[in-house]
Motif scaffolding. Structure first.
Motif, PDB file in Angstrom:
ATOM      1  N   ARG A  24       0.836  -1.215   0.170  1.00  0.00           N
ATOM      2  CA  ARG A  24       0.181   0.622  -0.298  1.00  0.00           C
ATOM      3  C   ARG A  24       1.033   1.255  -0.180  1.00  0.00           C
ATOM      4  NH1 ARG A  24      -4.735   1.438   0.739  1.00  0.00           N
ATOM      5  NH2 ARG A  24      -5.722   3.494   1.867  1.00  0.00           N
ATOM      6  N   PHE A  25       2.155   0.892   0.612  1.00  0.00           N
ATOM      7  CA  PHE A  25       2.234   2.751   1.219  1.00  0.00           C
ATOM      8  C   PHE A  25       4.042   2.641   0.420  1.00  0.00           C
ATOM      9  CE2 PHE A  25      -0.074   1.770   4.850  1.00  0.00           C
ATOM     10  CZ  PHE A  25      -0.481   3.294   4.752  1.00  0.00           C
ATOM     11  N   PHE A  26       4.402   0.918  -0.671  1.00  0.00           N
ATOM     12  CA  PHE A  26       5.559   1.476  -1.115  1.00  0.00           C
ATOM     13  C   PHE A  26       5.637   1.177  -2.734  1.00  0.00           C
ATOM     14  CE2 PHE A  26       9.600  -0.215  -2.886  1.00  0.00           C
ATOM     15  CZ  PHE A  26      10.848   0.430  -2.273  1.00  0.00           C
ATOM     16  N   TRP A  27       5.250   0.014  -2.374  1.00  0.00           N
ATOM     17  CA  TRP A  27       5.428  -0.514  -4.044  1.00  0.00           C
ATOM     18  C   TRP A  27       3.988  -0.185  -5.386  1.00  0.00           C
ATOM     19  CZ3 TRP A  27       9.081  -2.913  -4.983  1.00  0.00           C
ATOM     20  CH2 TRP A  27       9.760  -4.730  -4.187  1.00  0.00           C
ATOM     21  N   ARG A  28       3.199   0.768  -4.668  1.00  0.00           N
ATOM     22  CA  ARG A  28       2.362   0.972  -5.492  1.00  0.00           C
ATOM     23  C   ARG A  28       2.726   2.893  -5.307  1.00  0.00           C
ATOM     24  NH1 ARG A  28      -4.034   0.383  -3.117  1.00  0.00           N
ATOM     25  NH2 ARG A  28      -4.447  -1.797  -3.187  1.00  0.00           N
ATOM     26  N   PRO A  29       2.632   3.428  -5.064  1.00  0.00           N
ATOM     27  CA  PRO A  29       3.749   4.834  -5.080  1.00  0.00           C
ATOM     28  C   PRO A  29       5.065   4.116  -6.398  1.00  0.00           C
ATOM     29  CG  PRO A  29       3.341   4.709  -2.956  1.00  0.00           C
ATOM     30  CD  PRO A  29       2.860   3.260  -3.071  1.00  0.00           C
ATOM     31  N   VAL A  30       5.671   3.472  -5.773  1.00  0.00           N
ATOM     32  CA  VAL A  30       7.008   3.230  -6.917  1.00  0.00           C
ATOM     33  C   VAL A  30       7.213   2.510  -7.899  1.00  0.00           C
ATOM     34  CG1 VAL A  30       9.371   1.531  -7.349  1.00  0.00           C
ATOM     35  CG2 VAL A  30       8.417   2.423  -4.805  1.00  0.00           C
ATOM     36  N   ALA A  31       5.271   1.813  -7.995  1.00  0.00           N
ATOM     37  CA  ALA A  31       4.910   1.942  -9.436  1.00  0.00           C
ATOM     38  C   ALA A  31       4.365   3.016  -9.994  1.00  0.00           C
ATOM     39  CB  ALA A  31       3.872   0.462  -8.975  1.00  0.00           C
ATOM     40  N   ALA A  32       3.760   3.382  -9.175  1.00  0.00           N
ATOM     41  CA  ALA A  32       3.397   4.848  -9.626  1.00  0.00           C
ATOM     42  C   ALA A  32       3.754   5.420 -10.716  1.00  0.00           C
ATOM     43  CB  ALA A  32       2.743   5.523  -9.034  1.00  0.00           C
ATOM     44  N   ILE A  33       5.124   5.403  -9.734  1.00  0.00           N
ATOM     45  CA  ILE A  33       7.282   6.492 -10.084  1.00  0.00           C
ATOM     46  C   ILE A  33       6.992   5.657 -11.637  1.00  0.00           C
ATOM     47  CG2 ILE A  33       8.719   7.310  -9.803  1.00  0.00           C
ATOM     48  CD1 ILE A  33       7.638   7.354  -7.158  1.00  0.00           C
ATOM     49  N   ILE A  34       7.032   4.185 -11.423  1.00  0.00           N
ATOM     50  CA  ILE A  34       7.939   3.672 -12.570  1.00  0.00           C
ATOM     51  C   ILE A  34       6.733   3.855 -13.840  1.00  0.00           C
ATOM     52  CG2 ILE A  34       8.307   1.070 -12.760  1.00  0.00           C
ATOM     53  CD1 ILE A  34       8.798   0.684 -10.215  1.00  0.00           C
ATOM     54  N   GLU A  35       5.507   3.367 -13.635  1.00  0.00           N
ATOM     55  CA  GLU A  35       4.581   3.507 -14.813  1.00  0.00           C
ATOM     56  C   GLU A  35       4.605   5.074 -15.370  1.00  0.00           C
ATOM     57  OE1 GLU A  35       2.423   2.982 -17.649  1.00  0.00           O
ATOM     58  OE2 GLU A  35       3.107   1.422 -16.060  1.00  0.00           O
ATOM     59  N   GLN A  36       4.769   6.048 -14.648  1.00  0.00           N
ATOM     60  CA  GLN A  36       5.190   6.977 -15.390  1.00  0.00           C
ATOM     61  C   GLN A  36       6.416   7.922 -15.728  1.00  0.00           C
ATOM     62  OE1 GLN A  36       4.804  10.602 -11.622  1.00  0.00           O
ATOM     63  NE2 GLN A  36       2.971   9.575 -11.030  1.00  0.00           N
ATOM     64  N   ARG A  38       7.624   5.367 -17.106  1.00  0.00           N
ATOM     65  CA  ARG A  38       7.685   4.551 -18.126  1.00  0.00           C
ATOM     66  C   ARG A  38       7.102   5.410 -19.482  1.00  0.00           C
ATOM     67  NH1 ARG A  38       4.657   0.952 -20.829  1.00  0.00           N
ATOM     68  NH2 ARG A  38       3.024   1.355 -19.367  1.00  0.00           N
ATOM     69  N   ALA A  39       6.140   5.571 -19.019  1.00  0.00           N
ATOM     70  CA  ALA A  39       4.803   6.657 -19.821  1.00  0.00           C
ATOM     71  C   ALA A  39       6.427   7.808 -20.397  1.00  0.00           C
ATOM     72  CB  ALA A  39       4.448   6.976 -19.137  1.00  0.00           C
ATOM     73  N   ALA A  40       6.589   8.793 -19.691  1.00  0.00           N
ATOM     74  CA  ALA A  40       7.662   9.471 -19.990  1.00  0.00           C
ATOM     75  C   ALA A  40       9.225   8.767 -20.776  1.00  0.00           C
ATOM     76  CB  ALA A  40       8.013  10.579 -19.138  1.00  0.00           C
ATOM     77  N   ALA A  41       9.285   8.286 -20.527  1.00  0.00           N
ATOM     78  CA  ALA A  41       9.976   6.958 -21.977  1.00  0.00           C
ATOM     79  C   ALA A  41       9.706   7.039 -23.094  1.00  0.00           C
ATOM     80  CB  ALA A  41      10.953   5.974 -20.433  1.00  0.00           C
ATOM     81  N   GLN A  42       8.764   6.466 -23.354  1.00  0.00           N
ATOM     82  CA  GLN A  42       7.837   6.265 -23.803  1.00  0.00           C
ATOM     83  C   GLN A  42       7.264   7.300 -24.806  1.00  0.00           C
ATOM     84  OE1 GLN A  42       6.868   3.076 -25.151  1.00  0.00           O
ATOM     85  NE2 GLN A  42       7.876   1.748 -23.655  1.00  0.00           N
ATOM     86  N   GLN A  43       6.997   8.657 -23.997  1.00  0.00           N
ATOM     87  CA  GLN A  43       6.402   9.116 -25.190  1.00  0.00           C
ATOM     88  C   GLN A  43       8.235  10.234 -25.314  1.00  0.00           C
ATOM     89  OE1 GLN A  43       4.909  12.752 -22.478  1.00  0.00           O
ATOM     90  NE2 GLN A  43       4.551  14.434 -24.279  1.00  0.00           N
ATOM     91  N   ILE A  44       9.446   9.659 -24.549  1.00  0.00           N
ATOM     92  CA  ILE A  44      10.368  10.592 -24.970  1.00  0.00           C
ATOM     93  C   ILE A  44      11.187   9.835 -26.599  1.00  0.00           C
ATOM     94  CG2 ILE A  44      12.584  11.022 -24.433  1.00  0.00           C
ATOM     95  CD1 ILE A  44      11.996  11.735 -21.823  1.00  0.00           C
ATOM     96  N   LEU A  45      10.780   8.034 -26.177  1.00  0.00           N
ATOM     97  CA  LEU A  45      11.064   7.506 -27.382  1.00  0.00           C
ATOM     98  C   LEU A  45      10.427   7.366 -28.369  1.00  0.00           C
ATOM     99  CD1 LEU A  45      11.715   4.403 -25.394  1.00  0.00           C
ATOM    100  CD2 LEU A  45      13.634   5.687 -26.901  1.00  0.00           C
TER     101      LEU A  45
END
Length: 247
Positions: A24-36, A38-45
């Motif tokens: 609840r307090f670690f993996w979800r924020p980390v996953a959200a950050i990773i997803e963000q 990843r999305a930013a990296a995809q957008q950059i790519l």
């Protein structure tokens, strides 16, 4: 070995709570950050790929434009070469035409000068021949030439039209009988009688002398002129020769 189920249960519960807390307090924020991330990296790519495609398209346009420039350059050079050859041919043709025209003009001028020289030479030769003939004839002086010219004059008078002889026979008409040398009174009286008989009238006739006739006897009046002398014959011969030279 005995298992403490309470301890095991508590540890299991602790692990589950720890996993829940971490999820609840670690993996979800980390996953959200990773997803963000990843999305930013995809957008950059994606942006990079779009930029790459744009660059490739621009490069293709540049190559196409360069090829168009090269083709246009070849077309311009070919057109310039063709125009230069056409202008060169036109200049050569104009030069050839001008040279031919100048040659024709030169030939015409030479032919004209030659014709003029030939005519001048022929005229001089004709005049010289007539002059020589005149000098030779001038040495012929005597009764026979005078009698011959008198006969020729009387014949020409008889051949005149009746109207001309009638006009000469009018009252008050004075005729001039011109000879190369002066006539004595006896010859004048005889010539006057013969001329009157040929005219069929009795006009007044005045005798004059003109050495320019060379030899002969001419009759002149208001209504007639009968040329009957070496001078008139030589002038007529010279006119014929000059006319032939012109032809």
């Amino acid at each position: 070995m005995t298992i403490d189920w309470w301890t095991l249960g508590l540890q299991t519960i602790n692990v589950l709570i720890l996993v829940w807390l971490l999820g609840r307090f670690f993996w979800r924020p980390v996953a959200a950050i990773i997803e963000q991330r990843r999305a930013a990296a995809q957008q950059i790519l994606a942006e990079a790929e779009a930029k790459c495609n744009e660059a490739s398209a621009a490069l293709a346009d540049i190559e196409k434009t360069r090829a168009g420039f090269a083709q246009e350059r070849e077309t311009v050079l070919a057109a310039a070469h063709e125009e230069g050859e056409r202008e060169r041919g036109a200049r050569l043709q104009a030069a050839a035409t001008e040279a031919e025209s100048q040659q024709a003009a030169a030939r015409a001028a030479m032919q004209k000068e030659q014709a003029l020289a030939e005519k001048a030479f022929a005229d001089r030769a004709s005049r010289l021949a007539v002059e020589i003939a005149g000098r030779l004839v001038a040495r012929l002086d005597g009764a026979a030439p005078r009698a011959a010219f008198l006969d020729w004059l009387l014949k020409e008078i008889r051949d005149l039209p009746d109207a001309t002889r009638q006009a000469v026979a009018a009252d008050g008409v004075t005729l001039e009988a011109i000879s190369a040398a002066p006539l004595d009174p006896t010859d004048e009286e005889r010539y006057r009688k013969l001329i009157a008989e040929a005219l069929g009238a009795q006009p007044r006739i005045v005798f004059k002398a003109d050495p320019g006739l060379i030899a002969g006897l001419e009759l002149r009046g208001p209504q007639l002129v009968v040329n009957n002398s070496w001078r008139s014959d030589l002038d007529r011969i010279l006119a014929d020769l000059t006319h032939d030279n012109r032809i």
